[in-house]
Every structure is written in structure tokens, then in C-alpha cells.
Design a protein around this motif. Structure first.
Motif, mmCIF file in Angstrom:
data_model
loop_
_atom_site.group_PDB
_atom_site.id
_atom_site.type_symbol
_atom_site.label_atom_id
_atom_site.label_comp_id
_atom_site.label_asym_id
_atom_site.label_seq_id
_atom_site.Cartn_x
_atom_site.Cartn_y
_atom_site.Cartn_z
ATOM 1 N N GLY A 173 -20.406 13.443 -17.975
ATOM 2 C CA GLY A 173 -21.297 12.422 -17.424
ATOM 3 C C GLY A 173 -22.480 12.978 -16.662
ATOM 4 O O GLY A 173 -23.222 12.219 -16.041
ATOM 5 N N ASP A 174 -22.669 14.315 -16.707
ATOM 6 C CA ASP A 174 -23.715 14.981 -15.931
ATOM 7 C C ASP A 174 -23.714 14.470 -14.492
ATOM 8 O O ASP A 174 -24.755 14.045 -13.958
ATOM 9 C CB ASP A 174 -25.079 14.761 -16.580
ATOM 10 N N PRO A 175 -22.544 14.516 -13.835
ATOM 11 C CA PRO A 175 -22.419 13.909 -12.502
ATOM 12 C C PRO A 175 -23.076 14.756 -11.423
ATOM 13 O O PRO A 175 -23.311 15.947 -11.593
ATOM 14 C CB PRO A 175 -20.897 13.852 -12.302
ATOM 15 N N ASP A 176 -23.315 14.120 -10.284
ATOM 16 C CA ASP A 176 -23.897 14.823 -9.145
ATOM 17 C C ASP A 176 -22.842 15.524 -8.308
ATOM 18 O O ASP A 176 -23.183 16.322 -7.435
ATOM 19 C CB ASP A 176 -24.671 13.844 -8.255
ATOM 20 N N VAL A 177 -21.565 15.211 -8.544
ATOM 21 C CA VAL A 177 -20.460 15.807 -7.788
ATOM 22 C C VAL A 177 -19.454 16.406 -8.758
ATOM 23 O O VAL A 177 -19.038 15.742 -9.715
ATOM 24 C CB VAL A 177 -19.765 14.759 -6.893
ATOM 25 N N LEU A 178 -19.074 17.659 -8.522
ATOM 26 C CA LEU A 178 -18.054 18.340 -9.320
ATOM 27 C C LEU A 178 -16.894 18.734 -8.422
ATOM 28 O O LEU A 178 -17.109 19.316 -7.352
ATOM 29 C CB LEU A 178 -18.613 19.600 -9.995
ATOM 30 N N VAL A 179 -15.668 18.425 -8.854
ATOM 31 C CA VAL A 179 -14.459 18.786 -8.116
ATOM 32 C C VAL A 179 -13.551 19.526 -9.080
ATOM 33 O O VAL A 179 -13.037 18.937 -10.043
ATOM 34 C CB VAL A 179 -13.750 17.536 -7.560
ATOM 35 N N LEU A 180 -13.343 20.823 -8.845
ATOM 36 C CA LEU A 180 -12.598 21.662 -9.775
ATOM 37 C C LEU A 180 -11.461 22.370 -9.048
ATOM 38 O O LEU A 180 -11.679 23.045 -8.043
ATOM 39 C CB LEU A 180 -13.526 22.691 -10.419
ATOM 40 N N LEU A 226 -17.127 8.867 -14.199
ATOM 41 C CA LEU A 226 -17.552 10.136 -14.792
ATOM 42 C C LEU A 226 -19.052 10.367 -14.671
ATOM 43 O O LEU A 226 -19.513 11.505 -14.778
ATOM 44 C CB LEU A 226 -17.143 10.202 -16.265
ATOM 45 N N LEU A 227 -19.812 9.303 -14.434
ATOM 46 C CA LEU A 227 -21.243 9.457 -14.245
ATOM 47 C C LEU A 227 -21.581 9.915 -12.833
ATOM 48 O O LEU A 227 -22.710 10.333 -12.563
ATOM 49 C CB LEU A 227 -21.967 8.140 -14.538
ATOM 50 N N GLU A 228 -20.604 9.843 -11.933
ATOM 51 C CA GLU A 228 -20.839 10.224 -10.552
ATOM 52 C C GLU A 228 -20.016 11.426 -10.110
ATOM 53 O O GLU A 228 -20.468 12.222 -9.285
ATOM 54 C CB GLU A 228 -20.536 9.031 -9.637
ATOM 55 N N VAL A 229 -18.815 11.549 -10.666
ATOM 56 C CA VAL A 229 -17.912 12.630 -10.267
ATOM 57 C C VAL A 229 -17.270 13.239 -11.505
ATOM 58 O O VAL A 229 -16.680 12.525 -12.318
ATOM 59 C CB VAL A 229 -16.788 12.107 -9.335
ATOM 60 N N GLY A 230 -17.384 14.550 -11.648
ATOM 61 C CA GLY A 230 -16.671 15.264 -12.697
ATOM 62 C C GLY A 230 -15.546 16.056 -12.063
ATOM 63 O O GLY A 230 -15.748 16.714 -11.040
#
Length: 245
Positions: free
Chosen positions: A144-151, A72-76
Motif C-alpha cells: 500500500g506504499d504506507p507512511d508507517v512500516l512495522v517489521l 494497508l494504505l497507512e500501515v505496512g
């Protein structure tokens, strides 16, 4: 960066994903566009380690999702809505998700505020509208304020104000340097927000490139999409690559 390379997924003799290749870059919104049943969700499930590919690779920052220690810290991600226990409150749901990746409790309040759910924090999720459930799923993805978001279909069930809010949020995340990958079957909703698009139908990629390049000489991205999916194999836009399964 998200890199999907020659991805194939078969159920028996049927290909649900056929040789799908694309890249989603930091600082840009990439739209994975196609009709229901095109293979969008299957592609995202493989990317997020929820399903295994028959062949090919799907990497996030050069690594498979399953290898991430605190993902979660890298990908949301949000697939199929919030995925929450309907008997829990919004705050309780976000709290346990945060705890699973050792995310500070204060972040729960921050994402509740960010997604407009602060006043509904103590409401049981079973009482949420579809649109509120979508906002909760986005809140969990942002924990996680990630750098990658997948929605996956994030605007499903949202009213016009909610759709506009989602567009602004995605734009702000990309402008902050994050990689944003969004699937949708509604071309109009992605018009003006997607920097890059991947058009997928019949389990394979028909075109990919900048939104402007894929749109080409058509008046709108939606018109370009229908031209592609109507089987006009001669269609090519400058800067695009197209492959038919």
C-alpha cells in the motif's frame, strides 16, 4: 507517527508488557531492541490491533489501528514472517492481499521487483527458504506504499547480502519520510541503521533515545545493551530515559 503510552499487558498475574512508552517519528528508523521474550512482539501485536492491552494506548497517526478503513494504505506490517498459505505462489498471495485493500494490481509487480522476488513470483511459498519468506513478508508490507512500516525481526533467516539489502531498504524508506519501527534481538544488525532505539527487557523499557545517546560511553550499542540488561541501574546516557519494571 507511532505513539505508545504506558502500555501494559498481563496474562493472569504475569506482565508481558509493563508500562512501555515510546514514540517513533517520521523520517527515522526506530529500533525496538531486546532479548527474546522481552515483550517486543506483544507490544507490536497490540499496536497492530491483534491483541488488546490491559491498559495504556498504542496509536498510529493518533488513531488505533482497528479504526483504519484501509489499513494497508497507512500501515505496512510483518509479524512472524509472511503469514502466507504455503500452497500459493508469491504472486497469488500478494494479489489477494492487494485486493483486500483495493490496491492496484500493478503494485504487486512493483513490490516483487523491489524485494528481489520477481523471478520467484510463480513459485509456491512452501518451496521458499526462510530468507525468501522474509522478503515476501516485506513485499506484502509495502503493497500500500504506507507512511508507517512495522517489521518484527525482518532480517531473520537472511544471508549477509539480504541483511545489507534490508538495511538499505529501511534507510531509504526513512529518508523518504516514512516512520519505520523495527524489532530485533540482534543489536549488531541495528547498529548504524537505527536513528532511535528503545531497549526493552523484562517486559519494560530500560532506555530510549537516539542510538548515539543510548550507546553513550560504550564502544557499541551491543555493549550498552548488555550493560543495561545486566542490571547496572546506575547506567544513564545523556538524552535517554530509563525505567525498570
Amino acid at each position: 507517527m507511532i505513539e505508545v503510552s504506558h502500555l501494559v499487558k498481563r496474562h493472569g498475574s504475569r506482565a508481558v508488557v509493563h508500562d512501555v512508552t515510546f514514540t517513533a517519528h517520521p523520517g527515522r528508523v526506530t529500533g525496538l531492541l531486546g532479548p527474546n521474550g522481552a515483550g517486543k512482539s506483544s507490544t507490536l501485536r497490540i499496536l497492530l490491533g491483534l491483541d488488546r492491552a490491559t491498559s495504556g494506548t498504542a496509536l498510529i497517526g493518533g488513531r488505533p489501528y482497528r479504526s483504519l478503513d484501509r489499513p494497508l494504505l497507512e500501515v505496512g506490517a510483518m509479524l512472524d514472517g509472511p503469514g502466507a498459505n504455503r500452497g500459493r505462489t508469491a504472486r497469488a498471495h500478494l494479489t489477494w492481499v492487494a485486493q483486500s485493500n483495493a490496491i492496484a494490481a500493478r503494485r504487486v509487480d512493483e513490490v516483487l521487483e523491489l524485494t528481489g522476488l520477481r523471478e520467484a513470483a510463480r513459485t509456491r511459498i512452501g518451496r521458499f527458504s526462510l530468507g525468501m519468506g522474509q522478503r515476501l513478508g516485506i513485499a506484502a508490507a509495502l503493497l500500500g506504499d504506507p507512511d508507517v512500516l512495522v517489521l518484527d525481526e525482518p532480517t531473520n533467516g537472511l544471508d549477509p547480502d539480504g541483511i545489507r539489502w534490508t538495511r538499505r531498504l529501511l534507510r531509504s524508506l526513512a529518508d523518504a519520510g516514512k516512520t519505520v519501527l523495527v524489532s530485533s534481538h540482534l543489536m549488531g544488525e541495528m547498529e548504524g541503521i537505527a536513528d532511535d532505539v528503545v531497549v526493552i527487557a523484562r517486559a519494560g523499557v530500560l532506555a530510549s533515545g537516539t542510538a548515539e545517546a543510548v550507546t553513550g560511553d560504550h564502544a557499541t550499542l551491543e555493549e550498552a545493551f548488555f550493560a543495561l540488561t545486566d542490571g547496572q541501574a546506575a547506567y544513564r546516557a545523556s538524552g535517554c530515559d530509563g525505567t525498570a519494571p
